[in-house]
Design a protein around this motif. Structure first.
Motif, mmCIF file in Angstrom:
data_model
loop_
_atom_site.group_PDB
_atom_site.id
_atom_site.type_symbol
_atom_site.label_atom_id
_atom_site.label_comp_id
_atom_site.label_asym_id
_atom_site.label_seq_id
_atom_site.Cartn_x
_atom_site.Cartn_y
_atom_site.Cartn_z
ATOM 1 N N UNK A 219 5.591 11.241 7.696
ATOM 2 C CA UNK A 219 7.104 10.718 7.835
ATOM 3 C C UNK A 219 6.480 9.048 8.684
ATOM 4 N N UNK A 220 6.333 8.395 7.413
ATOM 5 C CA UNK A 220 6.324 7.228 8.148
ATOM 6 C C UNK A 220 7.452 6.338 8.324
ATOM 7 N N UNK A 221 7.316 5.223 8.600
ATOM 8 C CA UNK A 221 8.495 4.976 9.221
ATOM 9 C C UNK A 221 8.396 2.210 9.005
ATOM 10 N N UNK A 222 8.878 1.958 8.346
ATOM 11 C CA UNK A 222 8.534 0.648 7.907
ATOM 12 C C UNK A 222 9.619 -0.471 7.488
ATOM 13 N N UNK A 223 10.234 -1.387 6.521
ATOM 14 C CA UNK A 223 11.146 -2.446 6.744
ATOM 15 C C UNK A 223 12.033 -2.141 5.439
ATOM 16 N N UNK A 224 12.243 -2.731 5.536
ATOM 17 C CA UNK A 224 13.288 -2.260 3.944
ATOM 18 C C UNK A 224 12.974 -3.308 3.150
ATOM 19 N N UNK A 225 11.917 -3.032 2.790
ATOM 20 C CA UNK A 225 11.117 -4.119 1.929
ATOM 21 C C UNK A 225 9.948 -3.675 1.068
ATOM 22 N N UNK A 226 9.689 -4.218 -0.241
ATOM 23 C CA UNK A 226 8.814 -3.323 -1.648
ATOM 24 C C UNK A 226 7.085 -2.646 -0.724
ATOM 25 N N UNK A 227 7.248 -4.004 -0.050
ATOM 26 C CA UNK A 227 5.718 -3.661 1.081
ATOM 27 C C UNK A 227 5.605 -2.729 1.659
ATOM 28 N N UNK A 228 5.990 -1.910 2.448
ATOM 29 C CA UNK A 228 7.096 -1.198 3.059
ATOM 30 C C UNK A 228 6.111 -0.027 2.834
ATOM 31 N N UNK A 229 7.067 0.003 1.175
ATOM 32 C CA UNK A 229 6.571 0.826 0.057
ATOM 33 C C UNK A 229 5.944 1.726 -0.393
ATOM 34 N N UNK A 230 4.742 0.099 -0.680
ATOM 35 C CA UNK A 230 3.577 0.001 -1.246
ATOM 36 C C UNK A 230 2.474 0.444 -0.044
ATOM 37 N N UNK A 231 2.491 0.483 0.939
ATOM 38 C CA UNK A 231 1.665 0.391 2.312
ATOM 39 C C UNK A 231 1.707 2.421 2.089
ATOM 40 N N UNK A 232 3.359 2.883 2.248
ATOM 41 C CA UNK A 232 3.130 4.389 2.326
ATOM 42 C C UNK A 232 2.557 4.453 2.173
ATOM 43 N N UNK A 233 2.862 3.836 -0.103
ATOM 44 C CA UNK A 233 2.411 5.125 -0.455
ATOM 45 C C UNK A 233 0.681 5.665 -0.630
ATOM 46 N N UNK A 234 0.164 4.273 -0.386
ATOM 47 C CA UNK A 234 -1.643 4.018 -0.052
ATOM 48 C C UNK A 234 -1.539 4.941 0.731
ATOM 49 N N UNK A 235 -0.559 5.139 1.734
ATOM 50 C CA UNK A 235 -0.841 5.830 2.831
ATOM 51 C C UNK A 235 -1.100 7.471 2.930
ATOM 52 N N UNK A 236 0.616 7.798 1.874
ATOM 53 C CA UNK A 236 0.049 9.232 1.376
ATOM 54 C C UNK A 236 -0.816 9.550 0.508
ATOM 55 N N UNK A 237 -0.987 8.303 -0.258
ATOM 56 C CA UNK A 237 -2.038 8.995 -1.609
ATOM 57 C C UNK A 237 -3.638 9.584 -0.813
ATOM 58 N N UNK A 238 -3.739 8.989 0.389
ATOM 59 C CA UNK A 238 -4.318 9.448 1.356
ATOM 60 C C UNK A 238 -5.065 10.360 1.926
#
Lengths: 342, 342
Positions: A219-238
């Motif tokens: 479960x990750x938190x972020x903003x309503x921004x693409x960047x948040x998605x990008x970061x979340x992706x990086x986090x999950x894939x690692x």
DNA sequence: TCCACTTGTGCAAGCGTTTGAACTTCTTTA
DNA sequence: TAAAGAAGTTCAAACGCTTGCACAAGTGGA
């Protein structure tokens, strides 16, 4: 310069009061007088001065709205424009205009609202998003000023129009489960918004009902921004052991995830399945097309105007919370092809 | 109920006029009185009634805006929300609010504007789009009411903020030419918008300066909708001799083209190169990422507020037309790989 | 000492409407 | 035929504020 009620009165040979009564369809005005006055009104292009009228009646026929500040605003982007469109369309239909103001800080926002309310500039306020501990809400409650919230505010007695976000998120999660996923992650929005809480709740409920693993790391938190998605992706894939599917708080965020996955050569839905919320027009156009929960944004705005105006005009005892239905639109991003083969 | 200037006056032991002067920083008020009155104002939470004040001063500190009707509206989507954000932010910064109203037909729109203007509800009007033969413009000119147009209106003497769309489109087209294209098509928007004309003009200018073929068949008109792009794509791809690149009026339309091409198995930019306008956030995320001319939408709105307010407040002799610069953002959709190899 | 300013404040009119009460002119009823 | 009511209209006050003018008190120069 501008033509006033007196000009009309003089030209029609009657008193201003009579003109006023004609214009408000007072019953005791004769057909002839009414007819004549109306002609002159037309001829002179008279329109009553809103300020003068408002001064007496204490009505402005205006709804107020505070634009979200840039940070959160960016997010809503589509949410924001679409709800405003709903709000304004319906308000106009009922003879109201919509006044927008912007604040650059939270304090600014409170001041702006104070100005609108105390200056009797609007008849009611529409709040476009529901934050926890919102000082604007406290203020409006204290002043007993009519307002409506898009979203909800705990269980307080507040007029609001909302989705059943718990259920919506539950539906989205169950959909993934039905596609055979057992490790499902959640990408949330800002923690100060109730919508983030609700959707998280629905996600957890679905997992627990299906006895699936609930991993805090997923479960990750972020903003309503693409960047948040990008970061979340990086986090999950690692992650050593990563989810095979994600429930994502907003389409925009999903776009960020999608971009990241594409860059890294991962495939959606094979390597990661995705479902998100809002069903913006472009969800359909991305590759692959995005599964998304349509939450009826236009209708949220539309209803907000309608209910607030009703509250202002008359019926104080209406139902407080109105739910706009949602609908999960399944597209490629969450269809498990392998499973469909079997 | 609501606290008026009289309440403040009474509590402070002065007359209402004095309170009024304190609040407007009249020079002939003593330090002590001023101090005291301000304290009481704070204590009582007094805010002056805008209607009463406006009635006297004939100022509302409000800018009016008419929301585009659904049909055209859908188009701008991002344009619309982004320009409104610019407008409102800057207006708020200068102490103005923004009033929105919606009309369901052209006549409705004219009536709405008439109401705002004649009812002295706003100090100025912002027009979000520039249509040919716009009755609203005629009306505002006739009334000599302050307004600003986003876009331009032929060569008439109208306050406006605009892009140099001819140049922008010229730049986009020349970019395609520089990538080796010789057969270039153009997908336009609604013919009643000046922006469509301007961009077509720039396209033609580039072709003729480079002595390239100008084929009437290669110019199609549509709406600012994905469907239009989809249709245009179908049309072009069925042509016996078809263009190798397109200049497209809006990113949204390009998304429609892209979808169609993907469905038919064509590749961008290899089979068809694309450049469009607006550079919305998602242009970057599509596959391939879209080349697009950034026209500074936020800035258009921002400037519109600023210039209109300046026009209202003071300087009647300012420069009429302000140009917001554009910038071509080149991404994959228009990069000719083959040529780059050579 | 007087006059002319300056400084600080209050009075009252007025902004363009709405609206309760009053007034006129008919019409009805007993 | 007078009284009562209805119908149609006007009067005037009020909404909350601003602002030109008047006024009072203090200051300084001649």
């Amino acid at each position: 310069m501008t033509v006033t009620i007196k000009d009309v009165a003089k030209k029609a040979g009657v008193s201003p009061s009579t003109v006023s009564r004609v214009l408000s369809n007072h019953p005791r005005i004769s057909k002839e007088t009414s007819q004549k006055v109306k002609e002159i009104v037309e001829e002179l292009g008279y329109h009553s001065n809103i300020m003068a009228r408002g001064l007496i009646s204490n009505k402005t026929y205006t709804l107020g709205m505070v634009l979200p500040r840039p940070a959160e605003e960016l997010f809503q982007n589509h949410f924001f424009s679409e709800s405003i469109r709903g709000i304004t369309t319906q308000a106009s239909r009922q003879g109201y205009d919509v006044l927008m103001t912007a604040g650059s800080s939270e304090q600014d926002e409170v001041e702006a609202v104070t100005r609108l309310v105390k200056g009797r500039r609007v008849d009611g306020i529409i709040l476009l998003q529901s934050r926890k501990n919102d000082p604007i809400i406290s203020f409006l409650q204290k002043e007993a000023f009519p307002f409506i919230l898009i979203g909800h505010y705990g269980s307080e007695n507040i007029l609001c129009v909302d989705n059943d976000n718990v259920q919506a998120s539950y539906d989205a999660t169950v959909h993934l489960i039905s596609q055979g996923h057992e490790r499902i992650g959640f990408v949330s929005g800002p923690t100060n918004l109730t919508v983030s809480d609700d959707r998280l709740k629905g996600y957890k409920k679905a997992l627990s009902e299906h006895a699936l693993r609930m991993e805090p790391d997923w479960i990750v938190e972020g903003e309503f921004l693409q960047e948040s998605g990008y970061r979340a992706m990086a986090f999950f894939m690692n992650l050593p052991e990563r989810p095979t599917a994600l429930v994502v708080i907003d389409d925009i965020v999903t776009f960020g995830i999608l971009r990241g996955l594409t860059e890294l050569g991962y495939k959606v839905p094979d390597d990661l399945s995705l479902v998100s919320f809002n069903n913006i027009a472009l969800s359909e156009l991305s590759s692959p097309p995005l599964s998304s929960v349509d939450i009826g944004i236009y209708q949220l705005g539309y209803m907000a105007s309608q209910l607030l105006i009703r509250h202002i005009d008359e019926d104080k005892t209406q139902q407080l919370r109105t739910i706009v239905p949602h609908k999960l639109i399944v597209r490629e991003s969450s269809v498990n092809l392998k499973r469909n083969w079997s």
